[in-house]
Write a protein that holds these residues in place. Structure first.
Motif, PDB file in Angstrom:
ATOM      1  N   THR A  61      47.216  37.221  75.479  1.00 46.15           N
ATOM      2  CA  THR A  61      46.068  36.393  75.125  1.00 46.15           C
ATOM      3  C   THR A  61      46.345  34.949  75.500  1.00 46.15           C
ATOM      4  O   THR A  61      47.419  34.415  75.212  1.00 46.15           O
TER       5      THR A  61
ATOM      6  N   VAL B 298      43.430  38.597  77.817  1.00 35.77           N
ATOM      7  CA  VAL B 298      42.256  38.162  77.066  1.00 35.77           C
ATOM      8  C   VAL B 298      42.221  36.639  77.111  1.00 35.77           C
ATOM      9  O   VAL B 298      43.184  35.976  76.714  1.00 35.77           O
TER      10      VAL B 298
ATOM     11  N   THR C 289      40.421  33.346  75.780  1.00 39.91           N
ATOM     12  CA  THR C 289      39.573  32.905  74.682  1.00 39.91           C
ATOM     13  C   THR C 289      39.681  31.395  74.513  1.00 39.91           C
ATOM     14  O   THR C 289      40.380  30.718  75.271  1.00 39.91           O
TER      15      THR C 289
ATOM     16  N   ASP D  66      35.544  42.510  80.738  1.00 38.63           N
ATOM     17  CA  ASP D  66      34.705  42.891  79.604  1.00 38.63           C
ATOM     18  C   ASP D  66      34.589  41.714  78.637  1.00 38.63           C
ATOM     19  O   ASP D  66      35.465  40.844  78.587  1.00 38.63           O
ATOM     20  N   TYR D  67      33.518  41.734  77.856  1.00 32.46           N
ATOM     21  CA  TYR D  67      33.350  40.737  76.795  1.00 32.46           C
ATOM     22  C   TYR D  67      33.918  41.293  75.495  1.00 32.46           C
ATOM     23  O   TYR D  67      33.662  42.442  75.134  1.00 32.46           O
ATOM     24  N   GLU D  68      34.677  40.479  74.798  1.00 31.38           N
ATOM     25  CA  GLU D  68      35.286  40.896  73.540  1.00 31.38           C
ATOM     26  C   GLU D  68      34.301  40.814  72.379  1.00 31.38           C
ATOM     27  O   GLU D  68      34.417  41.557  71.408  1.00 31.38           O
ATOM     28  N   LYS D  69      33.347  39.902  72.452  1.00 38.37           N
ATOM     29  CA  LYS D  69      32.389  39.718  71.366  1.00 38.37           C
ATOM     30  C   LYS D  69      30.966  39.760  71.914  1.00 38.37           C
ATOM     31  O   LYS D  69      30.397  40.818  72.102  1.00 38.37           O
TER      32      LYS D  69
ATOM     33  N   ASN E  77      37.940  39.893  78.423  1.00 33.01           N
ATOM     34  CA  ASN E  77      39.118  40.729  78.653  1.00 33.01           C
ATOM     35  C   ASN E  77      39.193  41.032  80.147  1.00 33.01           C
ATOM     36  O   ASN E  77      38.327  41.719  80.694  1.00 33.01           O
TER      37      ASN E  77
END
Length: 433
Positions: free
Chosen positions: A87, A112, A114, A139-142, A150
């Motif tokens: 991350t 990831v 963020t 991909d989107y985490e949220k 991600n």
């Protein structure tokens, strides 16, 4: 870092001195990505002290670990070793978020990406869509369209033609251009509609050119073929965005004689246009002795319309100067301000109201109404986690006896020495709880 406010005061309305500015954050961030992609051929000098640039440098060093980026036989870009999922938290660093969204898929790692709460409210979908079309798996985490994202390993280029809107953020375009030469098929970028902040794209291409990467730009299409970087050193110029606050100080002073070493009249930075803008406020810029001299002369302000489309980071500075002087100007080109560190339009409207000035929005045109302008004896400025709000309003201490600025450390994002530099020309800053 603990947050604290400061109270700014200024004896007299003169500003005289020499200020050595840090390296340009915009140039430095681009140079760091170029350096990371160049397999050791490109070096960066005059690194910016800005927190965003330092963070990006440290992330790049950690992630690439001196590994060579190569083209695999399956037409994908790979690093020597894959790693487990990691991350990266870039905090409030918007440029890093965008540049890394394009850069990290080339490392063949599961990462990831963020950021801060505000960063997770700033859109990234246009750039993610472009990277997905190129061949990245993200991909989107949220929430769809917003960080965190991600990034999965296994990038294989699927196309070299990307269409992207030009009126959202030039950093999306820059992020793609920076990686273009490393893509096996190169990149042909079709810009849809009018290009916002064009000088920033021109800066990117000029820096790539310095590093040996050639391009063509015909109409709305920028093309970069797959090619190798050349051995070179990218020298980062002092920051013209930071210089703008000294122009504001000069504009609000009765007398000013300031010298800013290292700045040139042929800068790559679009914000160097501040010399032309502030000429309207009686500020003369003379380039000599390896820098620029600023002097102030009293003159009426004639210009009424300012288009900030190509220099949005100057908008707060110029708007605050106009408001402080009671100059009822009209502004255009502020569309991207709403997706910056904060909604800068709303922040300006809120803080200017404290001196009785209205910033009235009508479509994409903004007008200052100074009819009820009133400069108080003491004023509190909220900064909204936005470094430019703090620095744009700080010069008001020339006109307001006590100016309290919220969260003084917010300036570290781009100009860590700002408060200490102010003291060199007669400002005093005192910490408060």
């Amino acid at each position: 870092m603990a947050k604290h406010n400061i109270v700014l005061t200024k004896q007299g309305k003169t500003a005289n001195g020499t200020i050595q500015l840090t390296g340009s954050k915009s140039e430095c961030n681009r140079a760091l990505i170029i350096e990371a992609l160049s397999d050791g051929k490109v070096k960066v000098e005059n690194m910016s002290d800005a927190a965003d640039a330092v963070l990006l440098r440290d992330i790049l060093k950690s992630e690439i670990r001196e590994q060579r980026l190569e083209i695999s036989q399956t037409n994908s870009l790979i690093s020597d070793h894959q790693s487990q999922i990691s991350t990266i938290d870039i905090g409030p660093a918007g440029t890093a978020m965008r540049f890394l969204t394009a850069f990290l898929p080339l490392l063949n790692k599961n990462i990831v990406l963020t950021g801060s709460e505000r960063m997770q409210q700033r859109p990234i979908g246009i750039l993610v869509d472009a990277m997905r079309k190129l061949g990245a798996t993200i991909d989107y985490e949220k929430k769809d369209g917003y960080p965190p994202i991600n990034i999965h390993p296994g990038f294989e280029q699927q196309t070299n033609v990307i269409e992207i809107k030009g009126n959202i953020s030039s950093q999306y375009i820059t992020a793609l251009l920076l990686i273009a030469a490393k893509l096996p098929q190169g990149l042909e970028l079709h810009i849809q509609g009018e290009l916002t902040s064009k000088p920033y794209v021109e800066m990117t291409l000029a820096m790539l050119n310095q590093a040996g990467i050639r391009h063509t730009w015909a109409d709305n299409v920028i093309a970069i073929q797959h090619q190798d970087f050349a051995e070179t050193t990218l020298l980062v110029e002092p920051d013209w965005s930071a210089a703008s606050y000294w122009y504001a100080i000069a504009a609000l002073s009765d007398e000013a004689e300031l010298f800013l070493p290292g700045l040139t009249s042929y800068s790559l930075q679009g914000d160097s246009v501040i010399t032309e803008i502030m000429a309207n406020f009686g500020i003369t810029s003379v380039f000599k002795d390896g820098g620029v001299y600023l002097t102030k002369e009293a003159k009426p302000i004639v210009r009424k319309i300012f288009d900030m489309k190509e220099c949005p980071d100057l908008a707060q500075t110029v708007i605050v100067v106009c408001a402080a002087l009671g100059h009822e100007a009209t502004f255009t080109g502020l569309e991207t301000l709403k997706i910056k560190e904060t909604d800068r339009v709303l922040a300006l409207q809120t803080e200017l109201a404290k001196i009785g000035v209205k910033l009235i929005e009508k479509g994409q045109v903004y007008k200052l109404d100074c009819s009820e302008r009133n400069l108080p004896q003491r004023m509190f400025i909220s900064t909204y986690d936005d470094h430019r709000m703090a620095m744009a309003f700080a010069p008001l201490a020339i006109l307001i006896p006590e100016l309290e600025v919220e969260d003084a450390e917010v300036v570290c994002k781009s100009y860590p020495a700002f408060w200490s530099d102010l003291e060199k020309v007669g400002f005093r800053s005192e910490k408060v709880a």
